[in-house]
Design an enzyme around this catalytic site. Structure first.
Site, mmCIF file in Angstrom:
data_model
loop_
_atom_site.group_PDB
_atom_site.id
_atom_site.type_symbol
_atom_site.label_atom_id
_atom_site.label_comp_id
_atom_site.label_asym_id
_atom_site.label_seq_id
_atom_site.Cartn_x
_atom_site.Cartn_y
_atom_site.Cartn_z
ATOM 1 N N HIS A 222 0.829 -1.203 0.000
ATOM 2 C CA HIS A 222 0.000 0.000 0.000
ATOM 3 C C HIS A 222 0.866 1.258 0.000
ATOM 4 O O HIS A 222 0.611 2.181 -0.755
ATOM 5 C CB HIS A 222 -0.912 0.010 1.237
ATOM 6 C CG HIS A 222 -2.230 -0.635 0.983
ATOM 7 N ND1 HIS A 222 -2.349 -1.944 0.600
ATOM 8 C CD2 HIS A 222 -3.503 -0.151 1.038
ATOM 9 C CE1 HIS A 222 -3.631 -2.228 0.439
ATOM 10 N NE2 HIS A 222 -4.352 -1.163 0.708
ATOM 11 N N HIS A 339 1.694 -2.643 9.375
ATOM 12 C CA HIS A 339 3.121 -2.941 9.148
ATOM 13 C C HIS A 339 4.048 -2.359 10.216
ATOM 14 O O HIS A 339 3.677 -1.477 10.973
ATOM 15 C CB HIS A 339 3.589 -2.427 7.776
ATOM 16 C CG HIS A 339 3.076 -3.226 6.635
ATOM 17 N ND1 HIS A 339 3.604 -4.441 6.292
ATOM 18 C CD2 HIS A 339 2.084 -2.989 5.755
ATOM 19 C CE1 HIS A 339 2.963 -4.909 5.244
ATOM 20 N NE2 HIS A 339 2.020 -4.056 4.901
HETATM 21 C C1 LIG Z 1 -0.550 9.056 -25.905
HETATM 22 C C2 LIG Z 1 -1.122 8.213 -24.890
HETATM 23 C C3 LIG Z 1 -2.578 8.476 -24.698
HETATM 24 C C4 LIG Z 1 -3.131 7.493 -23.768
HETATM 25 C C5 LIG Z 1 -4.543 7.795 -23.480
HETATM 26 C C6 LIG Z 1 -5.067 6.862 -22.464
HETATM 27 C C7 LIG Z 1 -6.469 7.194 -22.100
HETATM 28 C C8 LIG Z 1 -6.735 7.022 -20.663
HETATM 29 C C9 LIG Z 1 -7.118 5.630 -20.258
HETATM 30 C C10 LIG Z 1 -6.401 5.164 -19.037
HETATM 31 C C11 LIG Z 1 -6.946 3.840 -18.644
HETATM 32 C C12 LIG Z 1 -6.328 3.331 -17.453
HETATM 33 C C13 LIG Z 1 -5.433 2.159 -17.705
HETATM 34 C C14 LIG Z 1 -5.008 1.594 -16.429
HETATM 35 C C15 LIG Z 1 -4.370 0.309 -16.580
HETATM 36 C C16 LIG Z 1 -4.293 -0.296 -15.239
HETATM 37 O O1 LIG Z 1 -3.522 0.094 -14.451
HETATM 38 S S1 LIG Z 1 -5.400 -1.558 -14.918
HETATM 39 C C17 LIG Z 1 -4.925 -2.355 -13.435
HETATM 40 C C18 LIG Z 1 -5.380 -1.679 -12.233
HETATM 41 N N1 LIG Z 1 -4.922 -2.438 -11.097
HETATM 42 C C19 LIG Z 1 -4.673 -1.841 -9.966
HETATM 43 O O2 LIG Z 1 -4.788 -0.663 -9.857
HETATM 44 C C20 LIG Z 1 -4.225 -2.760 -8.814
HETATM 45 C C21 LIG Z 1 -3.473 -1.992 -7.759
HETATM 46 N N2 LIG Z 1 -3.292 -2.826 -6.605
HETATM 47 C C22 LIG Z 1 -2.111 -3.346 -6.221
HETATM 48 O O3 LIG Z 1 -1.088 -3.148 -6.833
HETATM 49 C C23 LIG Z 1 -2.128 -4.250 -4.970
HETATM 50 O O4 LIG Z 1 -3.436 -4.652 -4.703
HETATM 51 C C24 LIG Z 1 -1.583 -3.533 -3.694
HETATM 52 C C25 LIG Z 1 -2.344 -2.257 -3.409
HETATM 53 C C26 LIG Z 1 -0.117 -3.226 -3.919
HETATM 54 C C27 LIG Z 1 -1.741 -4.408 -2.450
HETATM 55 O O5 LIG Z 1 -1.191 -5.636 -2.624
HETATM 56 P P1 LIG Z 1 -1.543 -6.796 -1.543
HETATM 57 O O6 LIG Z 1 -0.864 -8.028 -2.048
HETATM 58 O O7 LIG Z 1 -3.033 -6.910 -1.523
HETATM 59 O O8 LIG Z 1 -1.022 -6.356 -0.219
HETATM 60 N N1 LIG Z 2 -5.261 2.489 4.457
HETATM 61 C C1 LIG Z 2 -5.702 1.231 4.577
HETATM 62 N N2 LIG Z 2 -7.008 0.974 4.805
HETATM 63 C C2 LIG Z 2 -7.439 -0.297 4.944
HETATM 64 N N3 LIG Z 2 -6.647 -1.389 4.881
HETATM 65 C C3 LIG Z 2 -5.346 -1.183 4.640
HETATM 66 C C4 LIG Z 2 -4.804 0.115 4.477
HETATM 67 N N4 LIG Z 2 -3.467 -0.004 4.271
HETATM 68 C C5 LIG Z 2 -3.183 -1.303 4.290
HETATM 69 N N5 LIG Z 2 -4.311 -2.031 4.518
HETATM 70 C C6 LIG Z 2 -4.401 -3.500 4.595
HETATM 71 O O1 LIG Z 2 -3.275 -3.966 5.322
HETATM 72 C C7 LIG Z 2 -2.749 -5.152 4.720
HETATM 73 C C8 LIG Z 2 -1.316 -4.918 4.376
HETATM 74 O O2 LIG Z 2 -1.218 -4.048 3.290
HETATM 75 P P1 LIG Z 2 0.029 -3.901 2.326
HETATM 76 O O3 LIG Z 2 0.908 -5.094 2.537
HETATM 77 O O4 LIG Z 2 -0.505 -3.789 0.935
HETATM 78 O O5 LIG Z 2 0.681 -2.618 2.755
HETATM 79 C C9 LIG Z 2 -3.610 -5.433 3.501
HETATM 80 O O6 LIG Z 2 -4.535 -6.397 3.886
HETATM 81 P P2 LIG Z 2 -5.095 -7.480 2.853
HETATM 82 O O7 LIG Z 2 -3.994 -7.746 1.884
HETATM 83 O O8 LIG Z 2 -5.459 -8.618 3.720
HETATM 84 O O9 LIG Z 2 -6.279 -6.823 2.229
HETATM 85 C C10 LIG Z 2 -4.281 -4.109 3.227
HETATM 86 O O10 LIG Z 2 -5.553 -4.222 2.629
#
Ligand SMILES: CCCCCCCCCCCCCCCC(=O)SCCNC(=O)CCNC(=O)[C@H](O)C(C)(C)COP(=O)(O)O
Ligand SMILES: Nc1ncnc2c1ncn2[C@@H]1O[C@H](COP(=O)(O)O)[C@@H](OP(=O)(O)O)[C@H]1O
Length: 363
Positions: A222, A339
């Site tokens: 996060h 964390h």
């Molecule tokens: C000249 C160029 C012109 C371009 C024009 C574009 C037009 C705009 C369109 C834009 C569209 C958006 C495209 C986006 C593509 C993506 O990013 S899709 C995927 C989205 N996925 C996420 O956002 C997931 C993010 N989450 C994480 O990474 C993880 O869940 C976490 C937060 C890191 C937590 O991990 P845990 O394992 O759960 O702890």
């Molecule tokens: N601001 C926030 N609000 C709610 N949940 C959060 C948070 N930040 C972190 N967490 C939760 O804490 C865990 C550890 O987050 P991370 O490793 O991505 O930093 C994750 O749990 P889960 O993965 O079980 O959903 C995440 O969803």
């Protein structure tokens, strides 16, 4: 590159927030719902929202400001996207993201300690087996499905025990029926079965099998993601900021409409009453809503429509600022509630090194 006040703000916001969060966490204990709407629909899909809002702003403000070019903006976005992907996502199903590689390399693993193995005579679920009732229940279901899928004929003992737990949880029973096996033996049985069937090297895979990540150094995903998102949005705001401010100032008509319709809606027709004293049930709410005179309803719809147009079409910078604020708020919550300090710092550092380079060298 000259160091403007804005640059100082851009580069210090996330580290300072982490510092403040740490200081607050000494005094405040926060219980945060991991499955709340903000986390589930926004932060966890954060790169999607950030890309959408960022690109929409670039398009609406006619390109990329005085200093930017399409190529440079695209290059900055591409570097940040590739880094986000490599750090947090699996490139293919068997590959682990970088953050999970760090975790497993430092001794972390996916655990399936379902039962409390302290020497209590009654069987109970391990307190550490997921943090809420609903997460426990869904993890047990996933675990049971994984065990059934993993072997054509899972040992009867295993099958009985897992279905028994599901029943136990849904019925809220106080203890498990005694089996001819100890809780820790059953934990090991489940654990070795799953680990021998699959190489569980990512937190995503671990969760999808019902397990949970323990031990090791787990860089905060996060904090990593939010830092990257804040730096991208605020970094690109540099390029479009002046133009966006100029456009914002030219919309006197909207403010006038807001004043006129807003006063009418709030002072007439019981709308204010509805907001100030909301009815207890949805049914009563809609009933009272129906009593509002039609012309007031129409003005309300017009007001909502023109506000949406003002924000989404004419001034998407408002969305950019709102999202940045939302990410910043979540960052603060994460630093207070989740964390260890070292895991927060490693999440921050991994994002900061790349985003810092991008907005230091590639603007
Ligand atoms: C000249 C160029 C012109 C371009 C024009 C574009 C037009 C705009 C369109 C834009 C569209 C958006 C495209 C986006 C593509 C993506 O990013 S899709 C995927 C989205 N996925 C996420 O956002 C997931 C993010 N989450 C994480 O990474 C993880 O869940 C976490 C937060 C890191 C937590 O991990 P845990 O394992 O759960 O702890
Ligand atoms: N601001 C926030 N609000 C709610 N949940 C959060 C948070 N930040 C972190 N967490 C939760 O804490 C865990 C550890 O987050 P991370 O490793 O991505 O930093 C994750 O749990 P889960 O993965 O079980 O959903 C995440 O969803």
């Amino acid at each position: 590159m000259e160091l403007s006040l804005y640059k100082i703000f851009l580069f210090s916001l996330c580290p300072l927030t982490l510092l403040v969060g740490q200081l607050v966490s000494f005094r405040v204990h926060l219980e945060v719902d991991k499955d709340g709407w903000l986390n589930t629909y926004f932060v966890k899909q954060g790169w999607f929202w950030t890309s959408l809002v960022g690109w929409w702003c670039m398009i609406r403000y006619g390109g990329f400001g005085p200093r930017g070019t399409w190529k440079r903006t695209l290059l900055r976005y591409a570097i940040l996207t590739v880094w986000w992907f490599v750090f947090t996502q699996s490139l293919w199903s068997e590959a682990a993201p970088l953050m999970d590689m760090v975790f497993t390399a430092t001794g972390g693993r996916c655990s399936f300690e379902v039962f409390d193995s302290s020497d209590s005579p009654t069987w109970s679920i391990n307190e550490k087996f997921h943090d809420t009732f609903s997460r426990r229940q869904s993890s047990l279901q996933k675990l049971y499905a994984a065990l059934k899928k993993g072997a054509q004929n899972p040992p009867t003992l295993l099958q009985n025990a897992v279905s028994e737990i599901g029943y136990w949880i849904s019925e809220g029973k106080g203890h498990l029926r005694g089996e001819d096996v100890t809780p820790s033996q059953l934990n090991s049985l489940i654990d070795s079965a799953l680990h021998s069937w699959k190489k569980i090297n990512s937190s995503y895979l671990c969760r999808s099998l019902g397990g949970y990540w323990i031990g090791g150094h787990d860089p905060s995903g996060h904090i990593f993601l939010i830092t990257l998102m804040c730096m991208f949005l605020l970094g690109e705001l540099q390029a479009i900021g002046k133009r966006a401010l100029r456009v914002l100032k030219t919309h006197n008509r909207y403010w006038q409409q807001l004043r006129e319709h807003g006063t009418n809606v709030l002072t007439m027709g019981g709308f204010w009453n509805l907001v100030a004293h909301p009815p207890a049930t949805k049914k009563q709410f809609f009933k009272q809503l129906g009593l509002i005179p039609p012309n007031i309803g129409l003005q309300l719809i017009q007001l909502i429509g023109s506000t949406a147009r003002f924000i989404v079409w004419d001034n998407p910078v408002v969305l950019l600022v709102l999202f940045t604020f939302l990410w910043w708020w979540s960052l603060l919550i994460t630093t207070i509630a989740f964390h260890t300090l070292w895991e927060q710092l490693s999440g921050l550092l991994c994002a900061y090194v790349v985003a810092g380079f991008v907005y230091w060298k590639l603007v």
